[in-house]
Design an enzyme around this catalytic site. Sequence first.
Site, mmCIF file in Angstrom:
data_model
loop_
_atom_site.group_PDB
_atom_site.id
_atom_site.type_symbol
_atom_site.label_atom_id
_atom_site.label_comp_id
_atom_site.label_asym_id
_atom_site.label_seq_id
_atom_site.Cartn_x
_atom_site.Cartn_y
_atom_site.Cartn_z
ATOM 1 N N PHE A 1 41.597 35.806 33.933
ATOM 2 C CA PHE A 1 42.277 36.445 33.043
ATOM 3 C C PHE A 1 43.025 36.126 32.057
ATOM 4 O O PHE A 1 43.143 36.484 30.955
ATOM 5 C CB PHE A 1 43.260 37.410 33.931
ATOM 6 C CG PHE A 1 44.762 36.609 34.020
ATOM 7 C CD1 PHE A 1 45.633 36.776 32.928
ATOM 8 C CD2 PHE A 1 44.990 35.943 35.270
ATOM 9 C CE1 PHE A 1 46.977 36.219 33.231
ATOM 10 C CE2 PHE A 1 46.207 35.197 35.440
ATOM 11 C CZ PHE A 1 47.041 35.430 34.549
ATOM 12 N N LYS B 1 30.679 38.026 33.948
ATOM 13 C CA LYS B 1 31.789 38.969 34.920
ATOM 14 C C LYS B 1 33.034 38.236 34.390
ATOM 15 O O LYS B 1 33.707 37.562 34.882
ATOM 16 C CB LYS B 1 31.292 38.337 36.309
ATOM 17 C CG LYS B 1 31.891 39.723 37.419
ATOM 18 C CD LYS B 1 33.246 40.265 37.247
ATOM 19 C CE LYS B 1 33.961 39.075 37.900
ATOM 20 N NZ LYS B 1 35.389 39.473 37.657
ATOM 21 N N GLU C 1 38.644 41.433 35.911
ATOM 22 C CA GLU C 1 38.862 42.865 35.907
ATOM 23 C C GLU C 1 40.194 43.080 35.541
ATOM 24 O O GLU C 1 40.354 44.515 35.268
ATOM 25 C CB GLU C 1 38.674 43.316 37.273
ATOM 26 C CG GLU C 1 39.677 42.752 38.520
ATOM 27 C CD GLU C 1 39.341 41.487 38.850
ATOM 28 O OE1 GLU C 1 38.700 40.673 38.242
ATOM 29 O OE2 GLU C 1 39.297 41.342 40.267
ATOM 30 N N ARG C 2 41.254 42.307 35.125
ATOM 31 C CA ARG C 2 42.619 42.521 34.596
ATOM 32 C C ARG C 2 42.562 42.677 33.129
ATOM 33 O O ARG C 2 43.606 43.494 32.768
ATOM 34 C CB ARG C 2 43.650 41.533 35.294
ATOM 35 C CG ARG C 2 43.602 41.847 36.557
ATOM 36 C CD ARG C 2 44.721 40.761 37.158
ATOM 37 N NE ARG C 2 44.147 39.545 37.570
ATOM 38 C CZ ARG C 2 44.934 38.367 38.125
ATOM 39 N NH1 ARG C 2 46.117 38.713 38.242
ATOM 40 N NH2 ARG C 2 44.359 37.341 38.283
ATOM 41 N N SER D 1 41.193 30.238 39.891
ATOM 42 C CA SER D 1 42.184 29.533 40.853
ATOM 43 C C SER D 1 41.325 28.581 41.576
ATOM 44 O O SER D 1 40.128 28.816 41.950
ATOM 45 C CB SER D 1 42.802 30.207 41.506
ATOM 46 O OG SER D 1 42.396 31.321 42.130
ATOM 47 N N CYS E 1 46.038 27.066 32.118
ATOM 48 C CA CYS E 1 45.742 25.790 33.003
ATOM 49 C C CYS E 1 46.182 24.699 32.431
ATOM 50 O O CYS E 1 46.268 23.589 32.924
ATOM 51 C CB CYS E 1 44.142 26.004 33.461
ATOM 52 S SG CYS E 1 43.175 25.488 32.108
ATOM 53 N N GLU F 1 50.639 25.667 42.249
ATOM 54 C CA GLU F 1 50.701 26.182 41.017
ATOM 55 C C GLU F 1 51.473 27.375 40.672
ATOM 56 O O GLU F 1 51.106 28.351 41.530
ATOM 57 C CB GLU F 1 49.290 26.384 40.456
ATOM 58 C CG GLU F 1 48.905 26.810 39.044
ATOM 59 C CD GLU F 1 47.565 27.410 38.797
ATOM 60 O OE1 GLU F 1 46.950 27.817 39.474
ATOM 61 O OE2 GLU F 1 47.255 27.011 37.423
HETATM 62 P P1 NAD Z 1 41.130 34.037 40.076
HETATM 63 O O1 NAD Z 1 40.688 32.952 40.554
HETATM 64 O O2 NAD Z 1 41.984 35.080 40.646
HETATM 65 O O3 NAD Z 1 40.008 34.951 39.386
HETATM 66 C C1 NAD Z 1 38.982 34.333 38.662
HETATM 67 C C2 NAD Z 1 37.808 34.957 38.468
HETATM 68 O O4 NAD Z 1 37.289 35.223 39.995
HETATM 69 C C3 NAD Z 1 38.007 36.493 38.210
HETATM 70 O O5 NAD Z 1 36.840 36.828 37.520
HETATM 71 C C4 NAD Z 1 37.671 37.305 39.431
HETATM 72 O O6 NAD Z 1 37.266 38.631 39.479
HETATM 73 C C5 NAD Z 1 37.185 36.738 40.493
HETATM 74 N N1 NAD Z 1 37.424 36.366 41.821
HETATM 75 C C6 NAD Z 1 38.601 36.947 42.365
HETATM 76 N N2 NAD Z 1 38.818 37.004 43.656
HETATM 77 C C7 NAD Z 1 37.641 36.453 44.104
HETATM 78 C C8 NAD Z 1 37.003 36.029 45.257
HETATM 79 N N3 NAD Z 1 37.579 36.235 46.513
HETATM 80 N N4 NAD Z 1 35.850 35.555 45.394
HETATM 81 C C9 NAD Z 1 34.906 35.339 44.084
HETATM 82 N N5 NAD Z 1 35.512 35.649 42.863
HETATM 83 C C10 NAD Z 1 36.734 36.264 42.850
HETATM 84 O O7 NAD Z 1 41.901 33.422 38.624
HETATM 85 P P2 NAD Z 1 42.981 34.360 37.573
HETATM 86 O O8 NAD Z 1 44.165 34.576 38.218
HETATM 87 O O9 NAD Z 1 42.234 35.126 36.782
HETATM 88 O O10 NAD Z 1 43.122 32.981 36.698
HETATM 89 C C11 NAD Z 1 44.291 32.161 36.751
HETATM 90 C C12 NAD Z 1 43.730 30.874 37.538
HETATM 91 O O11 NAD Z 1 42.525 30.368 36.580
HETATM 92 C C13 NAD Z 1 44.901 29.753 37.565
HETATM 93 O O12 NAD Z 1 44.784 29.128 38.652
HETATM 94 C C14 NAD Z 1 44.458 28.673 36.355
HETATM 95 O O13 NAD Z 1 45.107 27.410 36.439
HETATM 96 C C15 NAD Z 1 42.926 28.984 36.452
HETATM 97 N N6 NAD Z 1 42.381 28.457 35.144
HETATM 98 C C16 NAD Z 1 41.735 27.371 35.171
HETATM 99 C C17 NAD Z 1 41.111 26.850 33.959
HETATM 100 C C18 NAD Z 1 40.475 25.497 34.107
HETATM 101 O O14 NAD Z 1 39.324 25.388 33.058
HETATM 102 N N7 NAD Z 1 40.630 24.568 35.101
HETATM 103 C C19 NAD Z 1 41.060 27.491 32.974
HETATM 104 C C20 NAD Z 1 41.707 28.755 32.838
HETATM 105 C C21 NAD Z 1 42.389 29.291 34.087
#
Ligand code: NAD
Length: 499
Positions: free
Chosen positions: A149, A173, A176-177, A226, A281, A383
Amino acid sequence: MRKIFNFVDGTIVSGGNASLGDVFDPNLGQVQAQVCFADQALVDAAVASAKAAQPGWAELNPQRRARIMFNLRVLIEDNMDELAHLLSSEHGKVIADAKGDIQRGLDVIEFVCGVPHLIKGAFTEGAGPGIDVFSMRQPLGVAAGITPFNFPAMIPLWMLAPAIACGNAFILKPSERDPSLGVRLAELALEAGLPAGILNVVHGGKDVVDALLDHSDIAAVSFVGSSDIAHAVYARGAAAGKRMQCMGGAKNHGIVLPDADMEQTVADIMGAAFGSAGERCMALPVVVPVGASTATDLRERLISAIASLRVGISTDSEAHYGPVISAAHKTRVENYIQMGVDEGAELVVDGRGFSLQGHEEGYFLGPTLFDQVTPAMRSYQEEIFGPVLQIVRAETLDEAISLATNHQYGNGVSLFTRNGAAARQFASIVQVGMVGINVPIPVPVSYHSFGGWKRSGFGDLNQYGEDSIKFFTRTKTVTQRWPSGDAVSDQGFVMPTMR
Ligand code: NAD
């Protein structure tokens, strides 16, 4: 209520029989739109459309593909205000920050406008008698991207720009938020001249992600989110034989040496810790002052800088940061603050209980500062992803470096100093993927590449830069000989060599 649709085969479509998801306005804490989740049939339709369109797209010469990326770049820039407002209305980051999010994505488009050069192969004349060898980079076919998101424009563009420029079709994809930006980018790409089917957008959560990971016509998946989910996605996709790159969470350290320019350092730390409500991140949620007097000085300066921070709605041009993404995330951050207190850290500034007049239901959090945080604390190890800054004191630079090195995450780290030798030693030994020296958010420029170490990244190629060209293409190597007519070479029963 406004609906956010999927984008398949060049058209806006609902999600079939699957459910709807609520999209909130984090400034108000109210539902502002509903996103149509894709069902299995729609995911299949998106992949089929991508698969059908991809060969024609790959046949187009790379310069013509680059021209379409140029057009997309211009269209995004022309629509910057509209895109930034849309992004900020769903995410909650302030408008100037939303523009930065889009600009970082534009930088990647600019990089891939050089795709004719980037996918040039290699050629060796005369590798053996009358033998030439050449390697070419060919697209994989259909690739997919799953994005978080917190950067609704930049991260989709990190993935889709190189994938498409290299001749692949791509399925996004988005989170969704805040799903609208992905769809707008796909509409603009179509307007830029991208053939229908080359960029599709499907919405949903785990079900849709799993459908993409299990789909036999998808060759590669790029994921950012994450760490636990990144790891699970990596494992499932790799088990299905796909090429995978999965970026995860982070806990970046900013190390401050006694000789640092303190005024500049504090300004840098403030922006990196609290900008975008800490939901980056590459944020700096941990500062490590080296030596007791550095710690005292830094702490006092941070307290006074925090006092002048302005938290406001995302359209407030004076605000330093806006709300966090959701009510659940706000509660999660508050729970981490309580955890820090329970673990014995000193709560110097408490951001809980912050309320913005007229926006009492919005997901706002004031800035929080902890001191006397130790590596044994769970609130340090995990985190938090909110406007919370933790001071962990160290006696020496070595001790500070080992904090970053021993942490489970290894995304970014920064050192603030005037000492070149210390900076050089730090950059060389710290076990973290992206390193800043007097640079608080060392996100590499688009022609280098982005990737963390340890639990911040699974897979071996980074986002954007040369790595992305490698990730979205595969190498084919041709060894050729053109017989001159008279000489017949010996039948070879031993392994051929070029001796
Ligand atoms: P998230 O892991 O909740 O979601 C990421 C994506 O995965 C979304 O599209 C979501 O719909 C999907 N998803 C959610 N649950 C899932 C599941 N059980 N199985 C498969 N897919 C699933 O992350 P978020 O809250 O949207 O974003 C924040 C996180 O992303 C933080 O941990 C941040 O550090 C990380 N992030 C990392 C980077 C990087 O490049 N390392 C960059 C930006 C954000």
